[in-house]
Scaffold this motif. Structure first.
Motif, PDB file in Angstrom:
ATOM      1  N   GLY A   1       0.837  -1.197   0.000  1.00 27.10           N
ATOM      2  CA  GLY A   1       0.000   0.000   0.000  1.00 27.10           C
ATOM      3  C   GLY A   1       0.863   1.234   0.000  1.00 27.10           C
ATOM      4  N   PRO A   2       0.264   2.392  -0.271  1.00 25.41           N
ATOM      5  CA  PRO A   2       1.049   3.623  -0.327  1.00 25.41           C
ATOM      6  C   PRO A   2       1.657   3.989   1.024  1.00 25.41           C
ATOM      7  CG  PRO A   2      -1.307   4.066  -0.654  1.00 25.41           C
ATOM      8  CD  PRO A   2      -1.151   2.590  -0.575  1.00 25.41           C
TER       9      PRO A   2
ATOM     10  N   SER B   1       0.026   4.562   4.859  1.00 22.63           N
ATOM     11  CA  SER B   1      -1.270   3.887   4.928  1.00 22.63           C
ATOM     12  C   SER B   1      -1.417   3.072   6.206  1.00 22.63           C
ATOM     13  CB  SER B   1      -1.470   3.004   3.705  1.00 22.63           C
ATOM     14  OG  SER B   1      -0.466   2.014   3.651  1.00 22.63           O
TER      15      SER B   1
ATOM     16  N   GLU C   1      -4.846   1.137   2.543  1.00 17.62           N
ATOM     17  CA  GLU C   1      -4.802   2.547   2.159  1.00 17.62           C
ATOM     18  C   GLU C   1      -5.573   3.329   3.213  1.00 17.62           C
ATOM     19  OE1 GLU C   1      -4.918   4.646  -2.145  1.00 17.62           O
ATOM     20  OE2 GLU C   1      -6.848   3.935  -1.417  1.00 17.62           O
ATOM     21  N   HIS C   2      -5.005   4.462   3.644  1.00 17.36           N
ATOM     22  CA  HIS C   2      -5.664   5.320   4.633  1.00 17.36           C
ATOM     23  C   HIS C   2      -6.149   4.547   5.850  1.00 17.36           C
ATOM     24  CE1 HIS C   2      -5.299   8.329   1.615  1.00 17.36           C
ATOM     25  NE2 HIS C   2      -6.208   7.811   0.831  1.00 17.36           N
TER      26      HIS C   2
ATOM     27  N   ARG D   1      -9.344   1.078  -6.265  1.00 15.29           N
ATOM     28  CA  ARG D   1      -8.188   1.689  -5.607  1.00 15.29           C
ATOM     29  C   ARG D   1      -6.967   0.766  -5.689  1.00 15.29           C
ATOM     30  NH1 ARG D   1      -9.692   3.733   0.236  1.00 15.29           N
ATOM     31  NH2 ARG D   1     -11.299   2.149   0.175  1.00 15.29           N
ATOM     32  N   THR D   2      -7.208  -0.540  -5.569  1.00 15.74           N
ATOM     33  CA  THR D   2      -6.109  -1.500  -5.698  1.00 15.74           C
ATOM     34  C   THR D   2      -5.529  -1.440  -7.103  1.00 15.74           C
ATOM     35  OG1 THR D   2      -7.451  -2.893  -4.266  1.00 15.74           O
ATOM     36  CG2 THR D   2      -5.448  -3.871  -5.166  1.00 15.74           C
TER      37      THR D   2
ATOM     38  N   PHE E   1      -3.418   1.645  -7.513  1.00 17.88           N
ATOM     39  CA  PHE E   1      -2.121   1.541  -6.832  1.00 17.88           C
ATOM     40  C   PHE E   1      -1.173   0.630  -7.609  1.00 17.88           C
ATOM     41  CE2 PHE E   1       0.690  -0.820  -3.974  1.00 17.88           C
ATOM     42  CZ  PHE E   1       1.432   0.226  -3.442  1.00 17.88           C
TER      43      PHE E   1
END
Lengths: 273, 224
Positions: free
Chosen positions: A41-42, A45, A219-220, A240-241, A244
């Motif tokens: 993940g970013p 996160s 994420e988040h 979202r995946t 990313f």
């Protein structure tokens, strides 16, 4: 006592905030014995925060954490966490070797002082583990004399010296020069093949895809999606995946070259033209 | 004329060196006692008695050394009654105590600063390996502190050395006091000038090597 079919790690609805800033917002995660599980993940996160919660280095405000048969959320005080930490290894991004101790002493100090191993046995075990990570020739060296990749391999051997049931890897290649990433990933790959239970926070997507039984995308502060490596990397269900992975791996559908590699291999000449 | 002055200096040199011996004795005793007390008080910083340690440090770091020396000299008795015997409490020992008090406060701060300078990641790594709090200190933190403490500690010793000059103000026969007696006895201006230059040279010869060694150590440990 955990039976064979109970997972080694189970997180239920784990919430953690630093002051007013929520970092984890309801994490559910399961790791079976002998599994390798990656968390991707970013940055920011909450991936590393999850690992720190597993051994009580950070305390979530809410949720249940069971690790190696221990209800971590019910432990209070530093001393109560020691039996758990004996059984869970932690490898850090910045290696965190003890700079005043030789490589050999880095591997023997905790087994002797914490597990009570006789000096001779601790030393023999340490030399065997150094051989395993191909660092036996540096047993007498000090951490400051080693390259990043060498230090990280020693750090993995140091975690193994406690004979853990589970090892947590926190972005262990992020601080390394690109040519040293491979030697560290090889060691981790060998461990997972031997059946060591591992949880990895990583930005090395190809590696995560290659060794993981399960992959979690965060994420988040929430788990957006999880599944087998094949499923998550090739058929991500969430937009979202997909976004990313597209960013981290390049165009979907084409064979992937992580753009982190491309960026790392840019020489100053590329930048000046 | 110049020969007379030099001859007088040669004549007084042994007395000056004996006086300097007194300064050396005071400085070494003060740094030894101050370090022992300072390490203990510094360690209290990491216990529930932390407020006590903070109070000690604040009081003795913020008091002028001369005031502390007057304090120990005139407040403490000249002898102590212990186990039915009278033990002399000479002035030089009182001065030593007056210097050891601020030294202990400074050593406590040096220890606290060194512990604080160890990266938090070392604590995290040590805790992850199931070390107890005491083991984190003894196995990981304190061994890394000693090299960091050495330069400021030597710096403190050099400052205490210079502080021993205050001993002459409360009647201790140190090198300054000896120089004053020599100056008054010989009673010639060139000699007075020469003997105070000699004092400067003596203190410089004593403190300069310490200061150079401190700088070398600081440079060496800057890379760690």
């Amino acid at each position: 006592m955990p039976s064979t079919d109970t997972p080694l790690v189970r997180l239920r609805d784990v919430h953690l905030a630093f002051g007013a800033t929520p970092v984890l917002k309801g994490i559910d995660l399961t790791v079976g014995k002998g599994q390798a599980v990656s968390i991707i993940g970013p940055s920011g996160s909450g991936k590393s925060t999850i690992l720190r919660c597993l051994t009580g280095l950070l305390k979530p405000q809410r949720g249940e954490l069971t690790v190696a048969g221990t209800a971590v959320h019910q432990l209070h005080g530093e001393a109560a966490h020691r039996p758990l930490r004996q059984r869970v290894g932690f490898v850090f991004q910045q290696y965190n070797l003890f700079p005043h101790l030789s490589v050999l002493d880095n591997l023997t100090v905790a087994p002797r002082k914490v597990l009570g191993l006789p000096a001779r046995e601790a030393r023999e075990q340490a030399l065997a583990l150094l051989a395993k990570v191909r660092m036996q020739h540096k047993a007498a060296a000090f951490p400051g004399e080693l390259s990043g990749g060498q230090q990280q391999r020693v750090a993995i051997a140091r975690a193994l010296a406690m004979r853990p049931e589970l090892i947590l890897f926190d972005e262990v290649t992020s601080a390394l020069d690109p040519e040293m990433v491979g030697e560290v990933l090889n060691v981790i790959g060998e461990l997972t093949e031997e059946g060591m239970t591992c949880v990895l926070v990583t930005h090395e997507m190809r590696f995560a895809e290659g060794i993981s039984d399960q992959v979690y995308f965060t994420e988040h502060g929430v788990i957006v999606e999880h599944g087998s490596a094949e499923q998550l990397f090739n058929h991500p269900g969430e937009a979202r995946t997909q976004a990313f992975l597209q960013h981290a791996l390049g165009q979907p559908g084409r064979r992937r070259i992580p753009d982190t590699y491309v960026l790392r291999n840019l020489s100053p000449y590329h930048l000046s033209v | 004329m110049a020969n007379d002055t030099l001859a007088a200096l040669v004549e007084w040199a042994p007395a000056l060196l004996v006086g300097l011996g007194q300064n050396v004795l005071i400085s070494l005793t003060a740094i030894a006692a101050g370090s022992a007390a300072g390490l203990f008080i510094g360690a209290l910083n990491f216990s529930p008695l932390r407020p006590l340690a903070r109070l000690w440090v604040q009081v003795f770091r913020n008091a002028p050394w001369l005031v502390l020396i007057y304090f120990t000299t005139y407040v403490f008795p000249f002898e102590v009654h212990l186990f039915g015997r009278y033990l002399a409490f000479p002035d030089w020992l009182k001065v030593t105590l007056g210097l050891a008090l601020p030294a202990s406060a400074n050593v406590a701060e040096i220890l606290r600063g060194a512990v604080g300078s160890i990266p938090a990641t070392q604590w995290e790594a040590a805790r992850s390996m199931a070390f107890s709090r005491a083991q984190v200190f003894t196995q990981v933190i304190l061994p890394q502190c000693f090299t960091r403490m050495l330069p400021p500690w030597m710096n403190l010793y050099a400052i205490i050395t210079m502080g021993t000059a205050l001993a002459s103000l409360v009647g201790v026969h140190d090198v300054i006091d000896t120089a004053q007696i020599a100056s008054n006895t010989v009673n010639r201006i060139p000699f007075t000038v020469l003997i105070y230059f000699s004092l400067l040279a003596l203190f410089f010869a004593w403190c300069f090597p310490i200061s150079r060694l401190t700088q070398r150590l600081e440079r060496r440990y800057a890379f760690h």
